[in-house]
Scaffold this motif. Structure first.
Motif, short mmCIF file in Angstrom:
data_model
loop_
_atom_site.label_atom_id
_atom_site.label_comp_id
_atom_site.label_asym_id
_atom_site.label_seq_id
_atom_site.Cartn_x
_atom_site.Cartn_y
_atom_site.Cartn_z
N ILE A 1 0.86 -1.20 0.00
CA ILE A 1 0.00 0.00 0.00
C ILE A 1 0.89 1.24 0.00
CG2 ILE A 1 -1.78 1.29 1.25
CD1 ILE A 1 -2.61 -1.39 2.55
N ALA A 2 0.66 2.14 -0.93
CA ALA A 2 1.45 3.37 -1.01
C ALA A 2 0.58 4.57 -0.68
CB ALA A 2 2.05 3.53 -2.41
N ILE A 3 1.10 5.42 0.22
CA ILE A 3 0.39 6.64 0.62
C ILE A 3 1.33 7.82 0.38
CG2 ILE A 3 -0.86 7.83 2.45
CD1 ILE A 3 -1.20 5.14 3.86
N PRO A 4 1.21 8.51 -0.77
CA PRO A 4 2.11 9.63 -1.05
C PRO A 4 1.80 10.86 -0.19
CG PRO A 4 0.43 9.46 -2.76
CD PRO A 4 0.25 8.26 -1.87
N THR A 5 2.85 11.53 0.23
CA THR A 5 2.69 12.75 1.03
C THR A 5 3.21 13.99 0.29
OG1 THR A 5 4.81 12.38 2.14
CG2 THR A 5 2.83 11.47 3.20
N THR A 6 3.53 13.82 -0.98
CA THR A 6 3.82 14.94 -1.87
C THR A 6 3.08 14.68 -3.17
OG1 THR A 6 5.81 13.90 -2.82
CG2 THR A 6 6.13 15.37 -0.92
N ILE B 1 -4.78 8.19 -2.15
CA ILE B 1 -4.52 9.57 -2.57
C ILE B 1 -5.36 10.49 -1.68
CG2 ILE B 1 -4.41 11.14 -4.55
CD1 ILE B 1 -2.76 8.55 -4.83
N ASP B 2 -4.83 10.78 -0.51
CA ASP B 2 -5.55 11.53 0.52
C ASP B 2 -4.89 12.91 0.68
OD1 ASP B 2 -6.66 12.57 2.86
OD2 ASP B 2 -6.84 10.60 3.81
N ALA B 3 -5.59 13.96 0.27
CA ALA B 3 -5.02 15.31 0.29
C ALA B 3 -4.71 15.80 1.70
CB ALA B 3 -5.97 16.29 -0.40
N ASP B 4 -5.25 15.15 2.73
CA ASP B 4 -4.91 15.55 4.11
C ASP B 4 -3.42 15.38 4.39
OD1 ASP B 4 -7.42 16.39 4.88
OD2 ASP B 4 -8.02 14.44 5.68
N PHE B 5 -2.76 14.51 3.63
CA PHE B 5 -1.33 14.27 3.85
C PHE B 5 -0.44 15.31 3.16
CE2 PHE B 5 -2.93 10.04 4.90
CZ PHE B 5 -2.15 9.70 6.00
#
Length: 380
Positions: A122-127, A161-165
């Motif tokens: 699972i990938a959660i990008p923060t940029t 793809i969560d913009a909160d990050f």
């Protein structure tokens, strides 16, 4: 026969991280960097796991341009823990490192007949930049050289793809990473492997960057702009993982390895020069790449009465974005020593020529042409 793949299941919109509540009775490895722990971003994940009593461990040694030595440490930790799920939290460096760690861990264990199945990734990008959460690319550094690992096995299974990050991403990093998105989209658009499917994603990503980059740059609290850039990054990632890239990235890889320029910034500096080269404006030709660059100008509503004008329009528009976001216009402005640059020039051209991204550039460059391009990008 051509092919278009979309592997990850993508969960998007604010609050998409809640997907992790579905993970129960699993062992989870979280691959991230120290800032994600310090900023509290990792807490959004660990709090969910604590509530569900999920066993997890954190590997937080990831640095920008992750070196092979860091990957090796991560592999050893994973060999010991043997997680069912791996979560990469961070920018492209964390996701790329996690890809390589998983790849080599599985290879080692399967070679030893351990029968260890590939963990859910699972990938959660923060940029909003690399698109690594949906690509088959992983870039790892060995010495001063960046090596791209390209393998379908390293594409994440799930992308969140969560913009909160990305709400607190600093202004200049917002600009650098968004220009990385633009470069991904444009290179995929003119790639020798482009298709109707990749073109559609690339066109939309280009439109979103031009519409929302300056909004996000000027006001980091503009949630709509943040979300749109985050989506654009993912779309451009889907485009280039199928169509691949070109010499813009080949040159940026070696520049980053030799002079430690942030990847997105290096791409931004190089982009206008590569467009001009690929369009063959000085030769007076109308290349297929030139026609596609011109089409982007039409899509953006820029002056485009001819291919020549369209290409010049997109170059001018990119330069305006660069100027308004305080990105250097050339390598001289990055304050790279000219003698140091000259001494490394031939080696960088050789590295760029053999980089895997060069194979799908619309024009096949020679080493001498790459040397000349690097010299132009350095500036007078």
């Amino acid at each position: 026969m051509n092919i278009f793949r979309i592997k990850p299941t993508i969960y998007f919109d604010r609050g998409a991280v809640e997907y992790l509540k579905n993970i129960k009775n699993k062992r989870v490895s979280i691959v991230t960097d120290p800032f994600m722990l310090k900023s509290g971003a990792a807490d959004k994940i660990t709090n969910i796991f604590k509530a569900n009593k999920v066993e997890y461990e954190i590997f937080s040694d990831i640095t920008p341009d992750p070196p092979i030595e860091t990957v090796a440490v991560g592999v050893n930790k994973m060999l010991s823990f043997k997680p069912d799920v791996v979560i990469a939290l961070g920018g492209g460096s964390s996701i790329d490192a996690a890809k390589s760690i998983i790849f080599f861990t599985v290879k080692i264990l399967n070679t030893n007949e351990d029968n260890y199945g590939k963990p859910i990734f699972i990938a959660i990008p923060t940029t909003s930049g690399t698109g690594s959460e949906v690509t088959s690319f992983s870039v790892i550094t060995m010495g001063t050289t960046k090596f791209p690992l390209i393998n379908d096995e390293i594409i994440p299974d799930v992308a969140i793809i969560d913009a909160d990050f990305v709400k607190t991403v600093p202004q200049q990093i917002t600009a650098d990473t968004a220009m990385d998105v633009l470069t991904h989209a444009i290179e995929a658009y003119v790639s020798a492997n482009s298709s109707d499917y990749t073109d559609a994603l690339a066109e939309k990503a280009v439109k979103l960057v031009f519409e929302y980059l300056l909004r996000a740059y000027k006001d980091g609290n503009d949630v709509t702009a943040r979300e749109k850039l985050h989506n654009a990054s993912c779309m451009a990632g889907m485009a280039f993982t199928n169509a691949s890239l070109g010499i813009n990235h080949s040159m940026a890889h070696t520049l980053g390895g030799n002079f430690h320029i942030p990847h997105g910034r290096a791409n931004a500096i190089i982009l206008p020069y590569v467009i001009k080269y690929n369009a063959s404006l000085e030769a007076g030709e109308e290349t297929e790449a030139g026609k596609k660059y011109a089409n982007l100008s039409r899509i953006l509503g820029l002056p485009c009465s001819s291919v020549n004008e369209g290409v010049k329009s997109i170059i001018a528009a990119i330069k305006i974005l660069i100027k308004l976001t305080n990105i250097p216009m050339n390598l001289r402005e990055v304050k790279i020593d000219k003698n140091d640059f000259s001494n490394k020039l031939e080696g960088m051209a050789a590295d760029a020529l053999k980089d895997k991204c060069t194979a799908t550039n619309p024009i096949k460059p020679s080493k001498d042409e790459l040397i000349q391009l690097f010299q132009e990008i350095y500036g007078k």
